[in-house]
Design an enzyme around this catalytic site. Structure first.
Site, PDB file in Angstrom:
ATOM      1  N   GLU A 128       0.859  -1.196   0.000  1.00  0.00           N
ATOM      2  CA  GLU A 128       0.000   0.000   0.000  1.00  0.00           C
ATOM      3  C   GLU A 128       0.884   1.232   0.000  1.00  0.00           C
ATOM      4  O   GLU A 128       1.838   1.319   0.767  1.00  0.00           O
ATOM      5  CB  GLU A 128      -0.875   0.087   1.256  1.00  0.00           C
ATOM      6  CG  GLU A 128      -2.018  -0.871   1.386  1.00  0.00           C
ATOM      7  CD  GLU A 128      -2.805  -0.608   2.673  1.00  0.00           C
ATOM      8  OE1 GLU A 128      -2.715   0.525   3.217  1.00  0.00           O
ATOM      9  OE2 GLU A 128      -3.497  -1.522   3.139  1.00  0.00           O
ATOM     10  N   LYS A 148     -15.308   4.352   5.589  1.00  0.00           N
ATOM     11  CA  LYS A 148     -14.105   4.111   6.381  1.00  0.00           C
ATOM     12  C   LYS A 148     -14.120   5.020   7.607  1.00  0.00           C
ATOM     13  O   LYS A 148     -14.404   6.224   7.502  1.00  0.00           O
ATOM     14  CB  LYS A 148     -12.844   4.365   5.563  1.00  0.00           C
ATOM     15  CG  LYS A 148     -12.576   3.318   4.500  1.00  0.00           C
ATOM     16  CD  LYS A 148     -11.134   3.339   4.043  1.00  0.00           C
ATOM     17  CE  LYS A 148     -10.227   2.697   5.066  1.00  0.00           C
ATOM     18  NZ  LYS A 148      -8.846   2.518   4.563  1.00  0.00           N
TER      19      LYS A 148
END
Length: 360
Positions: free
Chosen positions: A246, A303
Site C-alpha cells: 500500500e 471508512k
C-alpha cells in the site's frame, strides 16, 4: 499520459463503502486502464467471479479476525477449499496475505498467532498442490521499525524481534516477499514544517544523503523501503524481497491534516507511476524495480477515522477520476454490466469504437 499497464503496477480494491460500482463494472474499468494486478482485503466471491478469465492477478486477504482459526490445519484447509479453490484457474489468485498490520494492534496474543497461521495456510496449499502458484505473506505498517533514517541504519523494534525473526525465516524458506504499507503522507502530516513536501511528493529536490553509504535519496518512499531492507539484513537475511502493498496520498482531509489536497495527491501518485514506468529500483537495490500496489481504486465513504481515510481513491464511485494523472478509464453504466457475461463483449465493443473513432 501515464501508461501504467503491463508495468506491473497494482491497485488496492477496498470496499468499505455503500456506493461502489458492481465488481463486473469494476472489471471493465480496470481492463480499460490496463491494470493487471489487484489486491483485495478479503476473498469476496463476487469480485473473484467477476474477474474470471480477465488475466488479472489477485492478492486475497485473510483478515486479522481469522488468524486464530487459521492456526488449525482443518480450518485453514477448509477456508482454502471454500474461498480460493473454486476460483482457480479461471481467476488468477497468486498470493494470500495472512493478517494486515498485525503488529499495529498492540495485541501480543494476535502477534503469536501470525506465524503459525501463515505456516498452516502454506502447508494447506502444499497439501492441495497450490503452493507453486499461490504464495503466502502478510502486510505490515512501518510502525514495526524502531529506526528508519538513515536507511542503512533501519532496524525493527526490539519488542517485536521475537516475532519478526522467525517470520523472516519463514519468508526465506518459502521464498515469499515481505510486504509493507508505506505512506510518506503520514510523515509530512505529522511534521509539515520539518519534512520537505517536494521530497515526499517525488518532486525535484536536492535529496538526502545516507552518511553511511553516500547514497542519495530524492524521495521518502524509497528511503523507507531501503530502511526495511536494512532491518531485514540486520536480522540475518539478504534474499527477501521488500514490496509495497500500500502507498498513496489523500485528496482531502480534516483541517489538521496538512497536505491532504487534490493537487498533492495527483503529484504523489502521478510521479510515483512515472517512476514505476521507468522500472526504477531504490538506491540500495537499483537493479530491482520497486513493486507497488497503489492505495486505492475508489474513495470509500464508510471508512472510519479522519476525513483523509475516505479520500485515497484515484476514482469517485461513479467512475470520475478524482484528479488527472493521465489514467483514462471506462466505467460502463449499470445496465451494460448487470450480467457478467457482458464483460468481455462490452470491453471488445469499447476497443472497436475507440479504433473506429481514431480512424475518423
Amino acid at each position: 499520459m501515464v501508461q501504467i499497464l503491463g508495468l506491473g503496477v497494482g491497485i488496492n480494491y477496498g470496499q468499505i463503502a455503500n456506493n461502489l460500482p458492481s465488481p463486473s463494472r469494476v472489471a471493465v474499468l480496470l481492463r480499460s486502464l490496463n491494470i493487471s494486478r489487484v489486491k483485495l482485503y478479503d476473498a469476496d466471491p463476487s469480485v473473484l467471479l467477476a474477474f474470471s478469465n480477465t488475466q488479472v492477478d489477485f492478492i486475497i486477504g485473510l483478515g486479522n479476525e481469522y488468524l486464530e482459526n487459521m492456526t488449525d490445519p482443518v480450518k485453514a484447509q477448509n477456508w482454502i477449499q471454500q474461498r480460493l479453490q473454486p476460483h482457480i484457474p479461471q481467476t488468477r489468485i497468486t498470493c494470500i496475505t495472512v493478517g494486515n498490520e498485525v503488529f499495529k494492534a498492540n495485541d501480543t496474543r494476535l502477534y503469536s498467532f501470525l506465524l503459525p497461521a501463515m505456516q498452516t495456510v502454506y502447508d494447506s496449499l502444499v497439501d492441495l498442490g497450490l503452493d507453486k502458484e499461490v504464495i503466502v505473506t502478510s502486510a505490515h505498517s512501518l510502525d514495526i521499525l524502531a529506526n528508519s533514517f538513515p536507511p542503512s541504519a533501519g532496524s525493527f523494534r526490539p519488542d517485536l524481534a521475537e516475532y519478526i525473526q522467525p517470520l523472516l525465516n519463514f519468508h526465506a524458506q518459502v521464498n515469499s516477499p515481505f510486504l509493507i504499507n508505506a505512506y510518506p503522507y503520514f510523515a509530512y502530516k505529522d511534521s509539515p514544517t520539518e519534512v520537505s513536501l517536494d521530497y515526499v511528493l517525488f518532486q525535484p529536490n536536492q535529496g538526502i544523503t545516507d552518511p553511511n553509504t553516500n547514497l542519495n535519496y530524492d524521495n521518502m518512499l524509497y528511503a523507507q523501503v531501503d530502511a526495511v531492507y536494512s532491518a531485514i539484513k540486520a536480522m540475518g537475511h539478504t534474499n527477501i524481497d521488500v514490496q509495497v502493498s500500500e502507498t498513496g496520498w489523500p485528496s482531502k482531509g480534516d483541517e489538521d491534516e496538512a497536505g491532504a489536497t487534490v493537487e498533492n495527491a495527483g503529484l504523489y501518485n502521478g510521479n510515483l507511476l512515472k517512476r514505476v514506468e521507468e522500472k526504477q529500483g531504490t538506491p540500495a537495490k537499483p537493479s530491482v524495480p520497486i513493486d507497488i500496489h497503489v492505495f486505492a481504486l475508489f474513495n470509500e465513504n464508510l471508512k472510519p477515522g479522519p476525513a483523509s481515510e475516505r479520500n485515497y481513491g484515484l476514482y469517485y464511485p461513479d467512475g470520475r477520476p478524482v484528479y488527472n494523472i493521465g489514467l483514462q478509464g471506462y466505467l460502463p453504466d449499470q445496465m451494460a454490466s448487470d450480467s457478467k457475461i457482458n464483460i468481455v463483449p462490452v470491453f471488445s465493443l469499447l476497443i472497436c469504437v475507440t479504433a473506429w473513432l481514431i480512424c475518423l
